[in-house]
Design a protein around this motif. Structure first.
Motif, PDB file in Angstrom:
ATOM      1  N   THR A  81       0.830  -1.192   0.000  1.00 43.86           N
ATOM      2  CA  THR A  81       0.000   0.000   0.000  1.00 43.86           C
ATOM      3  C   THR A  81       0.870   1.250   0.000  1.00 43.86           C
ATOM      4  OG1 THR A  81      -1.751  -1.160   1.168  1.00 43.86           O
ATOM      5  CG2 THR A  81      -1.835   1.241   1.224  1.00 43.86           C
ATOM      6  N   GLY A  82       0.691   2.069  -1.029  1.00 44.08           N
ATOM      7  CA  GLY A  82       1.407   3.327  -1.113  1.00 44.08           C
ATOM      8  C   GLY A  82       2.864   3.242  -1.478  1.00 44.08           C
ATOM      9  N   LYS A  83       3.362   2.082  -1.900  1.00 41.08           N
ATOM     10  CA  LYS A  83       4.777   1.952  -2.263  1.00 41.08           C
ATOM     11  C   LYS A  83       4.920   1.059  -3.486  1.00 41.08           C
ATOM     12  CE  LYS A  83       9.371   1.198  -0.499  1.00 41.08           C
ATOM     13  NZ  LYS A  83       9.950   1.905  -1.602  1.00 41.08           N
ATOM     14  N   SER A  84       5.648   1.571  -4.489  1.00 43.00           N
ATOM     15  CA  SER A  84       5.894   0.815  -5.711  1.00 43.00           C
ATOM     16  C   SER A  84       7.096  -0.110  -5.553  1.00 43.00           C
ATOM     17  CB  SER A  84       6.164   1.776  -6.874  1.00 43.00           C
ATOM     18  OG  SER A  84       6.571   1.051  -8.023  1.00 43.00           O
ATOM     19  N   ALA A  85       6.939  -1.344  -6.027  1.00 43.82           N
ATOM     20  CA  ALA A  85       8.045  -2.310  -6.048  1.00 43.82           C
ATOM     21  C   ALA A  85       8.579  -2.472  -7.471  1.00 43.82           C
ATOM     22  CB  ALA A  85       7.558  -3.661  -5.516  1.00 43.82           C
ATOM     23  N   CYS A  86       8.186  -1.569  -8.373  1.00 49.73           N
ATOM     24  CA  CYS A  86       8.525  -1.682  -9.793  1.00 49.73           C
ATOM     25  C   CYS A  86       9.399  -0.510 -10.220  1.00 49.73           C
ATOM     26  CB  CYS A  86       7.236  -1.728 -10.617  1.00 49.73           C
ATOM     27  SG  CYS A  86       7.479  -1.891 -12.387  1.00 49.73           S
ATOM     28  N   ASP A  87      10.673  -0.781 -10.471  1.00 48.89           N
ATOM     29  CA  ASP A  87      11.559   0.234 -11.021  1.00 48.89           C
ATOM     30  C   ASP A  87      12.520  -0.427 -11.992  1.00 48.89           C
ATOM     31  OD1 ASP A  87      13.343  -1.079  -9.327  1.00 48.89           O
ATOM     32  OD2 ASP A  87      13.427   0.527  -7.870  1.00 48.89           O
ATOM     33  N   GLY A  88      13.416   0.317 -12.567  1.00 50.64           N
ATOM     34  CA  GLY A  88      14.384  -0.231 -13.516  1.00 50.64           C
ATOM     35  C   GLY A  88      13.714  -0.889 -14.705  1.00 50.64           C
ATOM     36  N   ALA A  89      14.084  -2.148 -14.993  1.00 50.38           N
ATOM     37  CA  ALA A  89      13.524  -2.892 -16.126  1.00 50.38           C
ATOM     38  C   ALA A  89      12.019  -3.076 -15.975  1.00 50.38           C
ATOM     39  CB  ALA A  89      14.213  -4.239 -16.269  1.00 50.38           C
ATOM     40  N   CYS A  90      11.567  -3.244 -14.751  1.00 53.06           N
ATOM     41  CA  CYS A  90      10.125  -3.386 -14.507  1.00 53.06           C
ATOM     42  C   CYS A  90       9.387  -2.122 -14.956  1.00 53.06           C
ATOM     43  CB  CYS A  90       9.869  -3.665 -13.024  1.00 53.06           C
ATOM     44  SG  CYS A  90       8.115  -3.779 -12.581  1.00 53.06           S
ATOM     45  N   ALA A  91       9.869  -0.957 -14.548  1.00 52.72           N
ATOM     46  CA  ALA A  91       9.209   0.296 -14.914  1.00 52.72           C
ATOM     47  C   ALA A  91       9.334   0.598 -16.408  1.00 52.72           C
ATOM     48  CB  ALA A  91       9.769   1.454 -14.096  1.00 52.72           C
ATOM     49  N   ALA A  92      10.323   0.023 -17.076  1.00 56.22           N
ATOM     50  CA  ALA A  92      10.425   0.187 -18.528  1.00 56.22           C
ATOM     51  C   ALA A  92       9.318  -0.600 -19.226  1.00 56.22           C
ATOM     52  CB  ALA A  92      11.796  -0.261 -19.022  1.00 56.22           C
ATOM     53  N   ALA A  93       8.995  -1.792 -18.722  1.00 58.46           N
ATOM     54  CA  ALA A  93       7.931  -2.619 -19.302  1.00 58.46           C
ATOM     55  C   ALA A  93       6.557  -2.207 -18.796  1.00 58.46           C
ATOM     56  CB  ALA A  93       8.173  -4.094 -18.976  1.00 58.46           C
ATOM     57  N   TRP A  94       6.497  -1.724 -17.574  1.00 59.27           N
ATOM     58  CA  TRP A  94       5.245  -1.324 -16.920  1.00 59.27           C
ATOM     59  C   TRP A  94       5.396   0.117 -16.441  1.00 59.27           C
ATOM     60  CZ3 TRP A  94       1.170  -4.695 -16.909  1.00 59.27           C
ATOM     61  CH2 TRP A  94       1.464  -6.038 -17.223  1.00 59.27           C
ATOM     62  N   PRO A  95       5.330   1.096 -17.350  1.00 54.23           N
ATOM     63  CA  PRO A  95       5.553   2.492 -16.944  1.00 54.23           C
ATOM     64  C   PRO A  95       4.514   2.957 -15.924  1.00 54.23           C
ATOM     65  CG  PRO A  95       5.555   2.273 -19.336  1.00 54.23           C
ATOM     66  CD  PRO A  95       5.075   0.973 -18.777  1.00 54.23           C
ATOM     67  N   PRO A  96       4.981   3.617 -14.867  1.00 53.09           N
ATOM     68  CA  PRO A  96       4.042   4.140 -13.880  1.00 53.09           C
ATOM     69  C   PRO A  96       3.173   5.239 -14.485  1.00 53.09           C
ATOM     70  CG  PRO A  96       6.324   4.719 -13.320  1.00 53.09           C
ATOM     71  CD  PRO A  96       6.373   3.885 -14.536  1.00 53.09           C
ATOM     72  N   VAL A  97       1.948   5.365 -13.981  1.00 54.93           N
ATOM     73  CA  VAL A  97       1.071   6.469 -14.363  1.00 54.93           C
ATOM     74  C   VAL A  97       1.566   7.673 -13.564  1.00 54.93           C
ATOM     75  CG1 VAL A  97      -1.291   7.358 -14.394  1.00 54.93           C
ATOM     76  CG2 VAL A  97      -0.863   4.918 -14.818  1.00 54.93           C
ATOM     77  N   ILE A  98       2.049   8.684 -14.263  1.00 56.11           N
ATOM     78  CA  ILE A  98       2.696   9.840 -13.641  1.00 56.11           C
ATOM     79  C   ILE A  98       1.788  11.065 -13.724  1.00 56.11           C
ATOM     80  CG2 ILE A  98       4.708  11.400 -13.814  1.00 56.11           C
ATOM     81  CD1 ILE A  98       5.432   8.564 -12.887  1.00 56.11           C
ATOM     82  N   ALA A  99       1.839  11.915 -12.696  1.00 61.40           N
ATOM     83  CA  ALA A  99       1.105  13.185 -12.682  1.00 61.40           C
ATOM     84  C   ALA A  99       1.975  14.251 -12.035  1.00 61.40           C
ATOM     85  CB  ALA A  99      -0.195  13.036 -11.912  1.00 61.40           C
ATOM     86  N   THR A 100       1.796  15.492 -12.464  1.00 64.33           N
ATOM     87  CA  THR A 100       2.488  16.606 -11.815  1.00 64.33           C
ATOM     88  C   THR A 100       1.547  17.399 -10.919  1.00 64.33           C
ATOM     89  OG1 THR A 100       2.116  18.033 -13.723  1.00 64.33           O
ATOM     90  CG2 THR A 100       4.204  16.823 -13.651  1.00 64.33           C
ATOM     91  N   ALA A 101       0.272  17.054 -10.963  1.00 70.49           N
ATOM     92  CA  ALA A 101      -0.737  17.691 -10.107  1.00 70.49           C
ATOM     93  C   ALA A 101      -1.691  16.595  -9.632  1.00 70.49           C
ATOM     94  CB  ALA A 101      -1.491  18.757 -10.899  1.00 70.49           C
TER      95      ALA A 101
END
Length: 190
Positions: A81-101
């Motif tokens: 809850t509230g913490k991503s375990a996906c970065d590096g190669a994972c985030a390249a295949a599964w890009p996070p939904v990003i917002a600036t607001a």
């Protein structure tokens, strides 16, 4: 700098300072016209990161979350809850939904379920009911859900219901009749 002292400075060092200034100037000029991040561009989010819209579409398995352009959104069962375990190669295949607001909810998505977390790179990732949200690079656009039920990077990936739970059943979305059949069922959240 005197001519004799300048003559002793290696050529690469002489060129480094002007080159660095030129690169910084070029970067400043080129970044002024675009507000989307690499993650949202790679994901083909179809919306500006300054106003990320989370909405819903209906499938054979019920309603699920999408972005404003209709692109499927997933949760990762390895996240807490509230913490991503996906970065590096994972985030390249599964890009996070990003917002600036603060993201916006429409359709069946609930505004009270939307929030953001700060990723290790400083970007703000959208969460829904505490679940960090992702796109899948294997989806070709709106109306596809090729990530549904995949077991990548150590855990399952599921579409997200408007209630915040994972949709673990086979799903047919879009008018083309594309069907995703998960290899096995799973829990309804974390």
């Amino acid at each position: 700098m005197s001519a004799s002292l300048l003559a002793r400075v290696p050529v690469p060092v002489k060129l480094a300072a002007p080159l660095a200034v030129a690169l910084l100037a070029a970067a400043a000029c080129s970044s002024g016209g675009s507000t989307s991040s690499a993650s949202s561009s790679a994901a083909g989010s179809g919306s500006s990161t300054s106003s990320t819209v989370i909405t819903t579409k209906t499938s054979s398995g019920g309603s699920f979350l999408t972005n404003g352009a209709g692109r499927a959104i997933y949760l990762f069962m390895a996240d807490s809850t509230g913490k991503s375990a996906c970065d590096g190669a994972c985030a390249a295949a599964w890009p996070p939904v990003i917002a600036t607001a603060q993201p916006t909810a429409t359709g069946g998505a609930q505004a009270s379920g939307l929030s953001t977390i700060t990723r290790s790179d400083g970007t703000k990732q959208v969460t829904y009911d505490g679940h960090p949200l992702y796109y899948f690079t294997g989806d070709t656009g709106p109306g596809t859900d090729k990530g549904q039920g995949l077991d990548n990077f150590g855990a399952k990936w599921w579409l997200v219901a408007p209630t915040g739970s994972s949709i673990t059943t086979a799903v047919t979305i879009g008018g083309a009749g594309a069907t995703s059949s998960p290899t096995s069922g799973g829990g309804g959240g974390y």
